[in-house]
Design an enzyme around this catalytic site. Structure first.
Site, PDB file in Angstrom:
ATOM      1  N   PHE A   1       0.859  -1.181   0.000  1.00  7.03           N
ATOM      2  CA  PHE A   1       0.000   0.000   0.000  1.00  7.03           C
ATOM      3  C   PHE A   1       0.892   1.227   0.000  1.00  7.03           C
ATOM      4  O   PHE A   1       1.745   1.382   0.868  1.00  7.03           O
ATOM      5  CB  PHE A   1      -0.913   0.022   1.237  1.00  7.03           C
ATOM      6  CG  PHE A   1      -1.898   1.160   1.198  1.00  7.03           C
ATOM      7  CD1 PHE A   1      -3.160   1.003   0.650  1.00  7.03           C
ATOM      8  CD2 PHE A   1      -1.548   2.422   1.684  1.00  7.03           C
ATOM      9  CE1 PHE A   1      -4.064   2.069   0.589  1.00  7.03           C
ATOM     10  CE2 PHE A   1      -2.447   3.484   1.633  1.00  7.03           C
ATOM     11  CZ  PHE A   1      -3.710   3.300   1.085  1.00  7.03           C
TER      12      PHE A   1
ATOM     13  N   ASP B   1       9.378   2.435   1.674  1.00  4.08           N
ATOM     14  CA  ASP B   1       8.216   3.198   2.128  1.00  4.08           C
ATOM     15  C   ASP B   1       8.065   2.907   3.614  1.00  4.08           C
ATOM     16  O   ASP B   1       7.546   1.862   4.012  1.00  4.08           O
ATOM     17  CB  ASP B   1       6.973   2.752   1.334  1.00  4.08           C
ATOM     18  CG  ASP B   1       5.709   3.458   1.809  1.00  4.08           C
ATOM     19  OD1 ASP B   1       5.716   4.025   2.912  1.00  4.08           O
ATOM     20  OD2 ASP B   1       4.703   3.415   1.068  1.00  4.08           O
TER      21      ASP B   1
ATOM     22  N   LYS C   1       2.741   9.634   8.556  1.00  5.97           N
ATOM     23  CA  LYS C   1       2.037   9.146   9.751  1.00  5.97           C
ATOM     24  C   LYS C   1       2.670   9.632  11.066  1.00  5.97           C
ATOM     25  O   LYS C   1       2.469  10.763  11.454  1.00  5.97           O
ATOM     26  CB  LYS C   1       1.931   7.628   9.713  1.00  5.97           C
ATOM     27  CG  LYS C   1       0.971   7.150   8.618  1.00  5.97           C
ATOM     28  CD  LYS C   1       0.678   5.681   8.725  1.00  5.97           C
ATOM     29  CE  LYS C   1      -0.247   5.191   7.647  1.00  5.97           C
ATOM     30  NZ  LYS C   1      -1.649   5.495   7.862  1.00  5.97           N
TER      31      LYS C   1
HETATM   32  N1  PLP Z   1       2.475   4.177   2.459  1.00  6.44           N
HETATM   33  C1  PLP Z   1       2.140   3.369   3.476  1.00  6.44           C
HETATM   34  C2  PLP Z   1       3.028   2.215   3.811  1.00  6.44           C
HETATM   35  C3  PLP Z   1       0.959   3.583   4.193  1.00  6.44           C
HETATM   36  O1  PLP Z   1       0.625   2.759   5.193  1.00  6.44           O
HETATM   37  C4  PLP Z   1       0.147   4.680   3.845  1.00  6.44           C
HETATM   38  C5  PLP Z   1      -1.122   4.926   4.558  1.00  6.44           C
HETATM   39  O2  PLP Z   1      -1.717   4.062   5.167  1.00  6.44           O
HETATM   40  C6  PLP Z   1       0.551   5.514   2.785  1.00  6.44           C
HETATM   41  C7  PLP Z   1       1.724   5.228   2.123  1.00  6.44           C
HETATM   42  C8  PLP Z   1      -0.271   6.699   2.381  1.00  6.44           C
HETATM   43  O3  PLP Z   1      -0.155   7.714   3.312  1.00  6.44           O
HETATM   44  P1  PLP Z   1      -1.232   8.907   3.314  1.00  6.44           P
HETATM   45  O4  PLP Z   1      -2.559   8.301   3.628  1.00  6.44           O
HETATM   46  O5  PLP Z   1      -0.738   9.857   4.383  1.00  6.44           O
HETATM   47  O6  PLP Z   1      -1.189   9.513   1.948  1.00  6.44           O
END
Ligand code: PLP
Length: 405
Positions: free
Chosen positions: A147, A232, A261
């Site tokens: 994700f 990520d 986050k």
């Molecule tokens: N990358 C990861 C691993 C995530 O868990 C998330 C959100 O859950 C995101 C990217 C996306 O972040 P945002 O919702 O702040 O755009």
């Protein structure tokens, strides 16, 4: 406390839910509760009912709800300077970047507001690097069950089967392979590959932890081929997995890393970090109105300083081990098929597809938890959670599972 809730003076809950149904876009089925305030590991609804929060803004409030240090810093900064301009210096963007580079293996930072925005930046940086140093390579290999966010490019990068038919045509340039499968990754690399992008633990995908062999293998593969390794760490970074950044526990260093986050402890801020040799943006390539604004910077700076000063990542590791132990004790009674995780990013697999029913019943019982899949429960409390609060969660969960399973 009732007086505090009354002082907030909202409309009655049912009225607010009716207004929400009438005026908000329907993007998710929210329960019929309205949350008005939080403190530490707890939130209260508009009727002043208390909930033990094991979601924490979706793994965001790493220091809990409204931590005093963050509240003080934001309040102070709000009176001094909110937004200078992304094209002007402010002291906090400089200090926060320095704090991140001094405490990580990365050398340069670009700040943004959301995780998806930081990931978009990472992809652009990889494509720019590919243009300059790898004969125009532009493809990025990601993994199934990953994700990476909800912008169009990040939905294209994300490995969720259910998203494959959505919003076509997708942004081209993504190749997906199974997670924790080095052979598949090796096979997928071509002269067009600019980067590999993975999460050290797939959070939304159900808390799938990368093996050390896999992460080390990815690093070796990237070193061999010149492909960039993007981690990520939007969900795993800032202490969540028991170290400031998850990569530290795999004995590797990424070329690019993204954070979000927990970085702002509840305030929207994200970051894209890179090694010096990969920092190839030129003026005009990247930017954004809110990138590096002082209010976001004071949030990130305060959170990182708290993490370091109180050694919160280590505490998260210990508490995470305790939480896993308690869940394992319950395994026999409820026939969990797996208990896994790193630090305070923990999941259990259920013997039946009752995840959503358990989440709903837990809410009734005053507990907020998440089911990332039909047969999986995820726990992502504040990193400052106490053992007593974990025990309280286990007690409520036991009652809920006895009722639902
Ligand atoms: N990358 C990861 C691993 C995530 O868990 C998330 C959100 O859950 C995101 C990217 C996306 O972040 P945002 O919702 O702040 O755009």
């Amino acid at each position: 406390m009732a007086t505090q809730a009354q002082a907030l003076s909202f409309a009655p809950t049912q009225q607010m839910i009716t207004d929400a149904d009438a005026s908000l876009m329907h993007i998710v089925a929210r329960p019929g509760v309205v949350f008005v305030r939080g403190k530490g590991s707890y939130m209260w609804d508009a009727d002043d009912r208390r909930y033990l929060d094991f979601i924490q803004g979706w793994a965001v409030n790493c220091l809990g709800h409204s931590p005093p240090a963050l509240v003080r810093a934001l309040s102070r900064q709000a009176k001094v300077l909110l937004n200078a301009s992304p094209a002007l210096h402010n002291p906090l963007i400089i200090e926060t970047a320095k704090l991140l580079t001094e405490n990580s293996a990365l050398d340069r930072v670009f700040f943004a507001s959301s995780g998806a925005e930081a990931n978009e930046g990472a992809l652009k940086l990889a494509r720019r690097y590919g243009q300059k140093h790898r004969n125009g390579a532009f493809e990025v290999i990601t993994t199934w069950n990953s994700f990476h966010g909800r912008t169009l490019a990040m939905m294209s990068a994300t490995g969720k089967q259910a998203w494959e038919p959505l919003f076509e045509p997708k942004v081209p340039g993504f190749v997906k392979v199974p997670f924790n499968d080095l052979t598949a990754m090796r096979k997928a690399i071509t002269p067009n590959t600019a980067a590999i992008m993975v999460e050290p633990v797939q959070g939304e995908g159900g808390v799938n932890v990368a093996t050390k062999r896999y992460m080390k293998g990815l690093r070796e593969l990237c070193d061999e081929t010149g492909v960039l390794l993007i981690l990520d760490e939007i969900q795993t970074g800032i202490g969540r997995t028991g170290s400031l950044f998850a990569y530290e526990q795999f004995d590797i260093e990424p070329d690019i890393m993204t954070l979000g986050k927990g970085l702002g402890g509840g305030f929207p801020v994200s970051a894209l970090l890179s090694k010096e040799k990969v920092s190839v943006f030129e003026p005009g390539d990247q930017g954004g109105t809110y990138c590096g604004q002082p209010l976001a910077m004071i949030a990130a700076k305060t959170v990182i300083e708290e993490m370091l000063r109180k050694n919160i990542p280590r505490k998260a590791k210990n508490r995470g081990n305790y939480l896993k132990r308690q869940l394992k004790f319950m395994s026999k009674e409820f026939r969990f098929t797996d208990v896994r995780g790193m630090g305070l990013l923990v999941a259990v697999d259920l013997p039946q597809e009752k995840g959503p029913a358990i989440v709903a019943k837990a809410l009734e019982e005053g507990l907020l938890i998440n089911a990332p899949g039909a047969a999986t429960l995820r726990f992502m409390p504040a990193l400052t959670i106490s053992r007593a609060e974990i025990d309280e969660m286990i007690e409520i969960l036991r009652k809920v599972l006895r009722a639902v399973l």
